[in-house]
Design an enzyme around this catalytic site. Structure first.
Site, short mmCIF file in Angstrom:
data_model
loop_
_atom_site.label_atom_id
_atom_site.label_comp_id
_atom_site.label_asym_id
_atom_site.label_seq_id
_atom_site.Cartn_x
_atom_site.Cartn_y
_atom_site.Cartn_z
N HIS A 62 0.77 -1.20 -0.02
CA HIS A 62 0.06 0.16 0.03
C HIS A 62 0.86 1.33 -0.10
O HIS A 62 1.82 1.38 0.71
CB HIS A 62 -0.96 -0.17 1.32
CG HIS A 62 -1.78 -1.05 1.41
ND1 HIS A 62 -2.04 -1.61 2.56
CD2 HIS A 62 -2.53 -1.79 0.38
CE1 HIS A 62 -3.10 -2.73 2.33
NE2 HIS A 62 -3.01 -2.96 1.17
N TYR A 132 0.79 2.61 12.76
CA TYR A 132 1.20 3.45 11.48
C TYR A 132 0.92 4.74 12.19
O TYR A 132 -0.04 5.16 12.05
CB TYR A 132 0.17 3.27 10.32
CG TYR A 132 0.38 1.93 9.70
CD1 TYR A 132 1.08 1.68 8.58
CD2 TYR A 132 -0.69 1.05 10.27
CE1 TYR A 132 1.10 0.33 8.03
CE2 TYR A 132 -0.76 -0.26 9.51
CZ TYR A 132 0.29 -0.59 8.55
OH TYR A 132 0.17 -1.89 7.78
#
Length: 193
Positions: A62, A132
């Site tokens: 991603h 993240y």
């Protein structure tokens, strides 16, 4: 903390200095001033995400289109992950190359992934959790998804069984298809997209 640039320009492996005592361990996971002094990057967090996965779950590859772009500071906060970054920046000297790191909660090791570099991981333990810290908020329709099983990338997931993968990731384009569709960013000398 020790900050080392990896083979893909602009990506860094961050290893904290752990201070143990009879109570447990303390360490700094992130310091913006230290990261900026070593990398030249003024990383400013805009959103924090967590992903929890069971063993053999494969997520990625991603990235985010530019604009808005999205740099990531990634840490495994529970369990163990095989983490892979892939250079998706057209014109980069390492375009299409990858770097593999095994990261776990015990080490506190983190990765800095700049804009334009793709990221994915395989959960090597049950209930693995990744954090993240990202430089931009989620903007629908700006995600770049690359099939993590792209035969041209031949990423070394080394999963002992068929990985658990989302339908979205399984149907994502290969790098070659993404190039033809004009989805990937261009590389700049500063090491960012």
């Amino acid at each position: 903390m020790r900050i080392e640039e990896m083979t893909i320009p602009g990506t860094y492996l961050i290893t904290p200095e752990q201070i143990p005592d009879e109570r447990g361990t303390f360490y700094e996971s992130w310091r913006g001033d230290v990261l900026e002094s070593v990398t030249g990057v003024a990383f400013q967090p805009r959103q924090i995400n967590y992903s929890v996965s069971r063993r053999h779950t494969l997520r990625g590859i991603h990235s985010v289109r530019i604009p808005p772009g999205q740099a990531k500071y990634i840490t495994c906060v529970r369990g163990v992950l095989r983490d892979i970054v892939v250079d998706l920046r057209i014109g980069s000297p390492t375009f299409g190359e990858h770097r593999v790191n095994e990261i776990d909660a015990d080490s506190g090791t983190s990765l800095y992934v700049p804009e334009g570099v793709g990221h994915g991981f395989l959960a090597l333990s049950d209930d693995a959790c990744i954090c993240y810290v990202v430089s931009s908020a989620y903007v629908p329709g700006t995600q770049i998804d690359i099939n993590p099983l792209d035969p041209d990338l031949a990423l070394p997931w080394n999963c002992p069984q068929a990985p658990l993968i989302s339908d979205k990731d399984a149907k994502a384009p290969t790098v070659a298809e993404a190039v033809r569709a004009g989805l990937l960013p261009r590389f700049s000398k500063a090491g960012t997209a």
